[in-house]
Design a protein around this motif. Structure first.
Motif, short mmCIF file in Angstrom:
data_model
loop_
_atom_site.label_atom_id
_atom_site.label_comp_id
_atom_site.label_asym_id
_atom_site.label_seq_id
_atom_site.Cartn_x
_atom_site.Cartn_y
_atom_site.Cartn_z
N GLU A 395 31.01 23.42 24.06
CA GLU A 395 32.47 23.58 24.06
C GLU A 395 32.89 25.01 23.76
O GLU A 395 33.80 25.56 24.38
CB GLU A 395 33.07 22.62 23.03
N LYS A 396 32.19 25.63 22.83
CA LYS A 396 32.57 27.00 22.45
C LYS A 396 32.16 28.04 23.49
O LYS A 396 32.65 29.17 23.46
CB LYS A 396 31.95 27.35 21.10
N ALA A 397 31.29 27.65 24.42
CA ALA A 397 30.81 28.60 25.43
C ALA A 397 31.54 28.46 26.76
O ALA A 397 31.62 29.42 27.54
CB ALA A 397 29.31 28.39 25.65
N GLU A 398 32.09 27.30 27.07
CA GLU A 398 32.66 27.04 28.39
C GLU A 398 33.79 28.00 28.77
O GLU A 398 33.93 28.34 29.96
CB GLU A 398 33.16 25.60 28.47
N PRO A 399 34.62 28.50 27.83
CA PRO A 399 35.68 29.44 28.24
C PRO A 399 35.16 30.67 28.98
O PRO A 399 35.90 31.28 29.77
CB PRO A 399 36.31 29.84 26.90
N ASP A 400 33.89 31.05 28.78
CA ASP A 400 33.34 32.19 29.50
C ASP A 400 33.31 31.96 31.00
O ASP A 400 33.28 32.91 31.78
CB ASP A 400 31.93 32.50 28.98
N LEU A 401 33.27 30.69 31.40
CA LEU A 401 33.23 30.38 32.83
C LEU A 401 34.61 30.46 33.47
O LEU A 401 34.74 30.38 34.70
CB LEU A 401 32.64 28.98 33.05
N LEU A 454 23.86 29.28 33.34
CA LEU A 454 22.47 28.84 33.51
C LEU A 454 22.01 27.89 32.42
O LEU A 454 21.22 26.98 32.67
CB LEU A 454 21.54 30.06 33.54
N ALA A 455 22.50 28.10 31.20
CA ALA A 455 21.97 27.35 30.05
C ALA A 455 23.00 26.52 29.32
O ALA A 455 22.63 25.67 28.49
CB ALA A 455 21.32 28.32 29.06
N GLY A 456 24.28 26.75 29.58
CA GLY A 456 25.31 26.00 28.87
C GLY A 456 25.61 26.55 27.49
O GLY A 456 26.41 26.00 26.76
N ARG A 457 25.00 27.69 27.15
CA ARG A 457 25.17 28.29 25.83
C ARG A 457 25.06 29.80 25.93
O ARG A 457 24.50 30.33 26.90
CB ARG A 457 24.09 27.75 24.88
#
Length: 485
Positions: A395-401, A454-457
């Motif tokens: 959840e904390k990483a998805e905004p990068d997409l 690639l990794a979701g993180r």
């Protein structure tokens, strides 16, 4: 014990639960002493508490010691000249030595019931009840007065005058006035020996030269010394090891572990992905050190360990330090070979549902996460994205997409990587650097977005290494899938 006596030590746990880290430290110090001296390490199971002793606990003890690599020279599964090595199978032996003490007038039958003794205790002033001493009701009765049809226990006839002294290898000379030692029970009415008596008989017959155990046993030792003397046997050396304390400075117990969220049994450390060597190296800190050296191989521990250097200061268990030492042990080829690393990580990978039959691939990706993983559980979790068919975005990483330009960036690098004639780390790194430069990007924006795709993180091993390990097809598919978001 004479200086030329063969070194022989024992670890004698009770199978009433999973093996505690305090017990492991005791087993470890005995094992190291035996190996350092070229002596014998005996495993003996003290299972006379029939209500609490279980076969499952016994198996846990054996499996735990094997997992740690603490092999025994005599004991269950390997046998030996002084067996059997289960106390419950040695009752006839204890009966013989009890009868010897009774015949010599050094022990006697006591018919006082629990109710009688409780009544005598209750009759004392309240402040004296905690220090109630058996009042010698049956001590001086002639055996002809012993009833034939009433239950009894056997008590040792402790000396009334003088003092008993022994020299402990850790705490030095310890002297106890004999008047403070009550006539303690050595055998119950059902023929089961009490701890002190059973331990003395076994240690005597097994020719134990040094009894090393926790400092919480020091009060038992005066009784054991008296028993050795009464049986006309030489007294072994003793070493009472300092205690492992909880962070609030209480003796570490299972309840404290649950209260503080700290594992206290070896099984818990194993299940949390600790290395056997990592745990043992940390536990040596409770009573022993070798200068400023922090990490050891098992061979180094055996070479450098000296029971004479054990200190008396209790130590506080520090989970962060324990994890830190474990991480250093499992990260370094000097202490954990890659083969051992894979051996330990594989069960945790399989528990997560992953097929580990491709050992070459597992070796490659495990090497990538190894520098950052503190435990084998951490390592297995860090490998998820290499084995999953689809990426699960944190959840904390998805905004990068969802940054401006992310779609074009992801589709663009996917096409560049997909067109490479050779898919190796050096070529991949060159391609990534060129893409950043040609598109006037910054690595701090580009790198995290690619990692998440690639990794979701955001936290992964080196990006070129991750891309190479995933392979061209999976990389291209994951980048395009993330762009489609």
């Amino acid at each position: 014990m004479s200086s030329d006596a063969a070194t022989k030590v024992r670890f004698a746990p009770s199978p009433t639960g999973n093996l505690h880290i305090g017990g492991v430290r005791t087993a470890l110090f005995n094992y190291l002493h035996a190996r350092a001296k070229g002596g014998t390490f005996v495993l003996r199971i003290e299972d006379t508490d029939l209500e609490r002793s279980t076969d499952a606990s016994t198996q846990n003890l054996l499996d735990t010691l094997k997992w740690l690599g603490l092999t025994w020279d005599e004991g269950p599964e390997v046998g030996g000249p002084e067996g059997p090595y289960f106390q419950s199978q040695r009752l006839d032996i204890y009966g013989t030595y009890v009868q010897q003490l009774v015949d010599d007038g050094k022990a006697y039958r006591c018919y006082a019931t629990r109710e009688e003794l409780d009544a005598l205790r209750a009759a004392l002033p309240e402040k004296e009840r905690a220090h109630f001493v058996y009042p010698h009701i049956w001590r001086d009765r002639d055996p002809s007065e012993w009833p034939a049809d009433k239950p009894y226990v056997i008590r040792f006839k402790a000396p009334l005058e003088g003092e008993t002294t022994f020299t402990d290898k850790v705490f030095g000379k310890i002297t106890t006035p004999n008047k403070t030692v009550q006539d303690f029970v050595i055998m119950r009415g059902d023929g089961m020996p009490l701890y002190n008596f059973g331990a003395v008989v076994d240690d005597m017959l097994m020719h134990i030269s040094l009894v090393a155990r926790g400092a919480d046993h020091v009060n038992n030792t005066v009784q054991q010394v008296l028993l050795y003397q009464a049986l006309g046997q030489p007294v072994p050396d003793f070493a009472h090891l300092p205690l492992i304390l909880s962070p609030d400075r209480r003796k570490m117990s299972k309840r404290d572990g649950e209260r503080l969220g700290i594992p206290v049994s070896v099984s818990e450390f194993r299940d949390r992905g600790f290395s056997p060597l990592g745990l043992m190296v940390y536990l040596t800190r409770f009573g022993w050190s070798h200068g400023d050296q922090e990490l050891f191989t098992m061979d180094e521990l055996i070479e450098k360990f000296d029971m004479d250097q054990v200190t008396s200061s209790d130590g506080v268990f520090d989970m962060k330090k324990c994890v830190s030492i474990n991480q250093k042990i499992i990260q370094s080829d000097d202490y954990t070979s890659m083969d051992d690393y894979l051996l330990h990580i594989t069960p945790f990978m399989q528990a997560r549902g992953y097929d580990t039959t491709d050992t070459a691939f597992l070796r490659k990706v495990a090497a990538l996460v190894r520098p950052r993983a503190a435990t084998f559980v951490d390592a297995a979790a860090a490998l998820d994205f290499f084995y999953e068919d689809t990426v699960t975005y944190e959840e904390k990483a998805e905004p990068d997409l969802h940054k401006d330009g992310a779609k074009a960036m992801l589709d663009g690098i996917a096409d560049k990587l997909g067109a490479l004639p050779a898919f190796d780390v050096e070529v991949i790194q060159t391609t990534l650097d060129a893409f950043v430069t040609d598109n006037d990007l910054k690595w701090k924006d580009f790198g995290p977005t690619i990692r998440v795709a690639l990794a979701g993180r955001k936290g992964t091993p080196g990006l070129p290494e991750v891309i190479e390990a995933l392979g061209a097809d999976r990389v291209r598919a994951r980048l395009h899938a993330a762009a489609a978001l």
